[in-house]
Design a protein around this motif. Structure first.
Motif, PDB file in Angstrom:
ATOM      1  N   GLN A 139       1.496   1.773  -3.519  1.00 56.46           N
ATOM      2  CA  GLN A 139       0.223   2.130  -4.158  1.00 56.46           C
ATOM      3  C   GLN A 139      -0.111   3.593  -3.879  1.00 56.46           C
ATOM      4  O   GLN A 139      -0.567   4.310  -4.766  1.00 56.46           O
ATOM      5  CB  GLN A 139      -0.889   1.220  -3.637  1.00 56.46           C
ATOM      6  CG  GLN A 139      -0.678  -0.229  -4.041  1.00 56.46           C
ATOM      7  CD  GLN A 139      -1.750  -1.147  -3.502  1.00 56.46           C
ATOM      8  OE1 GLN A 139      -2.501  -0.797  -2.603  1.00 56.46           O
ATOM      9  NE2 GLN A 139      -1.821  -2.341  -4.052  1.00 56.46           N
ATOM     10  N   ALA A 140       0.150   4.015  -2.632  1.00 52.10           N
ATOM     11  CA  ALA A 140      -0.084   5.423  -2.296  1.00 52.10           C
ATOM     12  C   ALA A 140       0.779   6.317  -3.176  1.00 52.10           C
ATOM     13  O   ALA A 140       0.325   7.358  -3.657  1.00 52.10           O
ATOM     14  CB  ALA A 140       0.225   5.668  -0.822  1.00 52.10           C
ATOM     15  N   ALA A 141       2.015   5.897  -3.410  1.00 55.61           N
ATOM     16  CA  ALA A 141       2.907   6.703  -4.248  1.00 55.61           C
ATOM     17  C   ALA A 141       2.378   6.780  -5.682  1.00 55.61           C
ATOM     18  O   ALA A 141       2.405   7.831  -6.316  1.00 55.61           O
ATOM     19  CB  ALA A 141       4.318   6.117  -4.226  1.00 55.61           C
ATOM     20  N   LEU A 142       1.862   5.648  -6.183  1.00 57.04           N
ATOM     21  CA  LEU A 142       1.312   5.653  -7.541  1.00 57.04           C
ATOM     22  C   LEU A 142       0.171   6.651  -7.634  1.00 57.04           C
ATOM     23  O   LEU A 142       0.059   7.399  -8.611  1.00 57.04           O
ATOM     24  CB  LEU A 142       0.786   4.267  -7.920  1.00 57.04           C
ATOM     25  CG  LEU A 142       1.807   3.143  -8.078  1.00 57.04           C
ATOM     26  CD1 LEU A 142       1.111   1.854  -8.469  1.00 57.04           C
ATOM     27  CD2 LEU A 142       2.836   3.525  -9.126  1.00 57.04           C
ATOM     28  N   LEU A 143      -0.684   6.678  -6.600  1.00 60.03           N
ATOM     29  CA  LEU A 143      -1.830   7.582  -6.637  1.00 60.03           C
ATOM     30  C   LEU A 143      -1.413   9.024  -6.360  1.00 60.03           C
ATOM     31  O   LEU A 143      -2.104   9.956  -6.743  1.00 60.03           O
ATOM     32  CB  LEU A 143      -2.890   7.134  -5.631  1.00 60.03           C
ATOM     33  CG  LEU A 143      -3.509   5.769  -5.962  1.00 60.03           C
ATOM     34  CD1 LEU A 143      -4.523   5.386  -4.913  1.00 60.03           C
ATOM     35  CD2 LEU A 143      -4.162   5.789  -7.331  1.00 60.03           C
ATOM     36  N   ASP A 144      -0.280   9.196  -5.690  1.00 59.56           N
ATOM     37  CA  ASP A 144       0.240  10.549  -5.491  1.00 59.56           C
ATOM     38  C   ASP A 144       0.763  11.129  -6.800  1.00 59.56           C
ATOM     39  O   ASP A 144       1.093  12.305  -6.869  1.00 59.56           O
ATOM     40  CB  ASP A 144       1.386  10.539  -4.474  1.00 59.56           C
ATOM     41  CG  ASP A 144       0.874  10.561  -3.042  1.00 59.56           C
ATOM     42  OD1 ASP A 144      -0.346  10.667  -2.862  1.00 59.56           O
ATOM     43  OD2 ASP A 144       1.702  10.488  -2.122  1.00 59.56           O
ATOM     44  N   GLY A 145       0.870  10.288  -7.801  1.00 61.03           N
ATOM     45  CA  GLY A 145       1.317  10.788  -9.096  1.00 61.03           C
ATOM     46  C   GLY A 145       2.743  10.403  -9.444  1.00 61.03           C
ATOM     47  O   GLY A 145       3.386  11.055 -10.265  1.00 61.03           O
ATOM     48  N   TYR A 146       3.240   9.344  -8.812  1.00 64.97           N
ATOM     49  CA  TYR A 146       4.579   8.871  -9.151  1.00 64.97           C
ATOM     50  C   TYR A 146       4.467   7.649 -10.052  1.00 64.97           C
ATOM     51  O   TYR A 146       3.473   6.921 -10.010  1.00 64.97           O
ATOM     52  CB  TYR A 146       5.369   8.509  -7.889  1.00 64.97           C
ATOM     53  CG  TYR A 146       5.656   9.711  -7.016  1.00 64.97           C
ATOM     54  CD1 TYR A 146       6.765  10.520  -7.262  1.00 64.97           C
ATOM     55  CD2 TYR A 146       4.800  10.050  -5.975  1.00 64.97           C
ATOM     56  CE1 TYR A 146       7.012  11.634  -6.482  1.00 64.97           C
ATOM     57  CE2 TYR A 146       5.045  11.167  -5.193  1.00 64.97           C
ATOM     58  CZ  TYR A 146       6.151  11.954  -5.446  1.00 64.97           C
ATOM     59  OH  TYR A 146       6.397  13.059  -4.687  1.00 64.97           O
ATOM     60  N   THR A 147       5.504   7.439 -10.863  1.00 63.94           N
ATOM     61  CA  THR A 147       5.507   6.255 -11.715  1.00 63.94           C
ATOM     62  C   THR A 147       5.945   5.059 -10.888  1.00 63.94           C
ATOM     63  O   THR A 147       6.416   5.203  -9.767  1.00 63.94           O
ATOM     64  CB  THR A 147       6.497   6.434 -12.875  1.00 63.94           C
ATOM     65  OG1 THR A 147       7.799   6.636 -12.307  1.00 63.94           O
ATOM     66  CG2 THR A 147       6.146   7.628 -13.725  1.00 63.94           C
ATOM     67  N   ARG A 148       5.781   3.872 -11.452  1.00 60.76           N
ATOM     68  CA  ARG A 148       6.181   2.668 -10.725  1.00 60.76           C
ATOM     69  C   ARG A 148       7.669   2.694 -10.390  1.00 60.76           C
ATOM     70  O   ARG A 148       8.090   2.257  -9.328  1.00 60.76           O
ATOM     71  CB  ARG A 148       5.859   1.418 -11.542  1.00 60.76           C
ATOM     72  CG  ARG A 148       4.385   1.104 -11.535  1.00 60.76           C
ATOM     73  CD  ARG A 148       4.062  -0.269 -12.080  1.00 60.76           C
ATOM     74  NE  ARG A 148       2.635  -0.359 -12.348  1.00 60.76           N
ATOM     75  CZ  ARG A 148       1.741  -0.800 -11.477  1.00 60.76           C
ATOM     76  NH1 ARG A 148       2.125  -1.195 -10.298  1.00 60.76           N
ATOM     77  NH2 ARG A 148       0.458  -0.849 -11.787  1.00 60.76           N
ATOM     78  N   GLU A 182       0.813  -1.222   0.000  1.00 60.24           N
ATOM     79  CA  GLU A 182       0.000   0.000   0.000  1.00 60.24           C
ATOM     80  C   GLU A 182       0.842   1.265   0.000  1.00 60.24           C
ATOM     81  O   GLU A 182       0.388   2.306  -0.456  1.00 60.24           O
ATOM     82  CB  GLU A 182      -0.956  -0.002   1.196  1.00 60.24           C
ATOM     83  CG  GLU A 182      -2.035  -1.057   1.035  1.00 60.24           C
ATOM     84  CD  GLU A 182      -3.212  -0.871   1.966  1.00 60.24           C
ATOM     85  OE1 GLU A 182      -3.048  -0.196   2.999  1.00 60.24           O
ATOM     86  OE2 GLU A 182      -4.284  -1.408   1.650  1.00 60.24           O
ATOM     87  N   LEU A 183       2.093   1.161   0.511  1.00 61.99           N
ATOM     88  CA  LEU A 183       2.942   2.350   0.476  1.00 61.99           C
ATOM     89  C   LEU A 183       3.262   2.734  -0.967  1.00 61.99           C
ATOM     90  O   LEU A 183       3.196   3.903  -1.342  1.00 61.99           O
ATOM     91  CB  LEU A 183       4.238   2.102   1.251  1.00 61.99           C
ATOM     92  CG  LEU A 183       4.077   1.973   2.763  1.00 61.99           C
ATOM     93  CD1 LEU A 183       5.403   1.656   3.411  1.00 61.99           C
ATOM     94  CD2 LEU A 183       3.521   3.248   3.330  1.00 61.99           C
TER      95      LEU A 183
END
Lengths: 276, 361
Positions: A171-180, A168-169
């Motif tokens: 995943q949170a970054a992905l939703l914050d607008g970061y790439t994988r 989830e950490l």
């Protein structure tokens, strides 16, 4: 009651002291041996006039054995092997912890099998290959072959570190607008830093202590301390004092590393990240 | 705006979502209510693109999101586990979306935004602390802040108030809907707390076993619950459900024959049914159909009193004003009144599931 307790306490202390002597005896013996002058080596009675001659000879290149170069070789080869394994192994460990893909378990098992297959089983073909490819007695060759030692270790240990991180950490970054890729570098990697420190140290020690590969795959240019220290045993009389000095010198880097990195070995940085 | 069509998702042998259908309208505050394990979190993660459905489609703004990375969906999600970056301070956590390549803001502007949100959530004093040093309630507010601080197509909030203490939760519940960002952003809010759902949701969806059981406004859910379980989920004290059968003339008679109620059942005489009446719709004084019983127990709830009354072999609870209950003792005979239009008629609960609503007045 208290007498019995005290007696038990003393017995425990005694046992610990005995174990301490037992554990340290070989090291003490090596230290004494390394400080002996050459003429006392084979005396049948105990005589000990400490001298640093042994160390001077070993580090001063006077027996025609370039021990300092072996030492540098060991450093280059071990550090190189660990760095290469980290570069290749961290993404591999992450991928195998996060995704099940076709053959992923077989791949991981194959990697692990490098650790439990005796190195001697592949040493002859390797020797021939290295001769043909011009990798014999080179840094590149040594770093490459040491991947058999360091890579499985790093991949397997780091895999469990990554698996322990909640996805989830990232995943949170992905939703914050970061790439994988950024989620890996900015979120997952910093959180496994203690793991990286611990596993790097372990891998370094394994690479540093490796004996078979440098024995067979190097001759002089890329030879490491493990093989190099034995050179002092050759000749008409084995020079035990020099071997002991060389061995003790070669223990220094892993020891220093272990001491400096010790605090990272304590896991728990990710504590508090996620409600329990 | 958010559309889920026939979403199925299984993990090994367990089915998380079983053909879930959901429509959240533009700008709406939609509450998804269900018990744990009903598939609420999976639903949010599916919308966010963190989980891929086995079948079915996710639409955002009418576009099929198949193959679209979470990064490109532009939704913000607040995780129930907070999912805060433990190696960073509260401020850096809040700043994370504003520093990302997708939403990059100048540092000064980001600082203003974060300051305003932190103020709103009451965490201004905590910004320099590493999140490891925050309490669960504080972490939860940081997690909520990280969502609200950024522009988003939709907010997905997974139990964002569950770990606040009761007083703060009530206060935040009131404030949440007043926050500008929430007002003009479509919000899908997941909760297991029916009070929260009733207080916040423009519309409410009740989810159970990976399916949406009922969608509607709070009035629709309250007055026309789909089945007995939905009826039980809303309202404290819980709705009274009296077992009985349909009579020859389409009325209701309780199982022990002691209670008759004027429902208008569209069912064969003799059908097993449950009549539902909410505790606040039973009164001691008002007009309506009258019933007689005896007081079982009374319990003061502040200004009102919960009275449990024996009706034959059944018990019903009702909530009455304190003044109406003075002098009531256990075993006193008591007269109850219920307006026929407040009666709900359900099928009896069966092995295939809770009984469905079959009639109201």
């Amino acid at each position: 009651m208290t007498v019995r307790k005290r007696l038990l306490g003393w017995l425990a202390d005694l046992a610990l002291i005995l174990y301490f002597l037992f554990a340290l005896f070989p090291i003490a013996w090596m230290v004494i041996l390394s400080l002996k002058p050459a003429n006392e080596l084979f005396s049948t009675y105990f005589s000990f006039t400490p001298t640093l001659d042994g160390y001077r000879t070993v580090l001063g290149d006077s027996e025609g054995i370039p021990f300092v170069r072996f030492f540098v070789n060991s450093l280059v080869v071990s550090v190189g092997a660990v760095v290469l394994s980290l570069v290749v192994g961290l993404p591999a460990a992450y991928a195998s912890a996060r995704w099940r893909f076709k053959g992923s378990e077989n791949l991981m098992f194959t990697l692990l099998s490098f650790r439990f297959a005796p190195e001697l089983t592949v040493i002859i073909p390797l020797f021939v290959l290295y001769q043909k490819l011009g990798l014999f007695d080179t840094y590149v060759g040594m770093i490459w072959v040491l991947q058999l030692v360091t890579l499985p270790l790093i991949v397997w240990i780091m895999r469990s570190y990554f698996a322990d991180l909640t996805p989830e950490l990232e995943q949170a970054a992905l939703l914050d607008g970061y790439t994988r890729k950024q989620a890996f570098f900015k979120v997952a990697l910093p959180l496994v830093k203690p793991g990286i420190a611990a596993v790097s140290l372990l891998a370094f020690i394994f690479a540093w202590n490796n004996f078979v590969f440098p024995l067979i795959l190097t001759s002089n240019e890329a030879q490491t301390v493990t093989v190099g220290a034995l050179s002092f045993l050759g000749g008409d009389r084995p020079k035990y004092n020099l071997t002991a000095a060389a061995a003790l010198v070669s223990v220094v880097p892993p020891l220093l590393l272990a001491l400096t990195i010790q605090r990272y070995l304590v896991r728990g940085l990710s504590f508090g990240a996620v409600k329990s | 705006m958010i559309g889920l069509r026939g979403i199925r998702k299984t993990y090994g042998r367990t089915t998380a979502l079983d053909g879930l259908e959901l429509d959240v309208r533009e700008g709406e505050f939609f509450c998804l209510l269900g018990p744990s394990g009903a598939g609420k979190t999976t639903t949010l993660k599916t919308v966010a693109g963190l989980e891929q459905p086995d079948s079915g489609t996710v639409e955002l703004d009418g576009k099929d999101m198949r193959g679209v990375e979470p990064y490109d969906r532009g939704v913000a999600m607040c995780f129930e586990s907070y999912a805060l970056y433990p190696h960073r301070s509260a401020y850096d956590n809040l700043a994370s979306p504003l520093r990302s390549p997708r939403h990059r803001l100048p540092a000064a502007e980001a600082r203003d935004r974060i300051g305003a949100i932190a103020e709103l959530l009451g965490i201004s004093g905590l910004l320099d602390r590493p999140v490891g040093q925050l309490s669960n309630g504080q972490r939860q507010r940081v997690a909520l802040g990280r969502v609200l601080v950024r522009p988003a197509r939709a907010f997905l909030l997974d139990e964002p108030l569950s770990h606040l203490d009761a007083k703060l939760r009530q206060q935040m519940r009131a404030e949440l809907k007043a926050i500008g960002a929430v007002q003009h952003t479509t919000t899908l809010y997941v909760t297991h707390d029916s009070v929260e759902a009733l207080a916040l949701g423009d519309r409410i969806g009740v989810i159970r076993n990976g399916r949406i059981v009922q969608t509607g406004t709070r009035e629709e859910i309250w007055y026309r619950p789909y089945d007995t379980e939905v009826a039980r989920a809303f309202g404290r004290p819980r709705i009274n459900l009296l077992p009985g059968t349909v009579t020859e003339d389409g009325g209701f008679r309780s199982a022990d024959g002691k209670v008759e109620l004027p429902v208008r059942a569209q069912a064969r005489a003799g059908t097993d049914v449950l009549v539902g009446v909410r505790p606040r719709d039973l009164s001691l004084t008002g007009p309506g159909h009258e019933l007689t019983g005896t007081v079982y127990v009374t319990e003061v709830l502040g200004r009102s009193v919960e009275v449990t009354v024996r009706l034959g072999e059944q018990q019903v609870s009702l909530v009455a004003a304190r003044a109406d209950t003075t002098g009531l003792r256990p075993d006193d005979p008591v007269r109850l009144a219920v307006r026929p239009e407040n009666l709900l008629l359900f099928e009896a609960d069966g092995p295939q599931g809770p009984g469905r609503l079959i009639g109201t007045r």
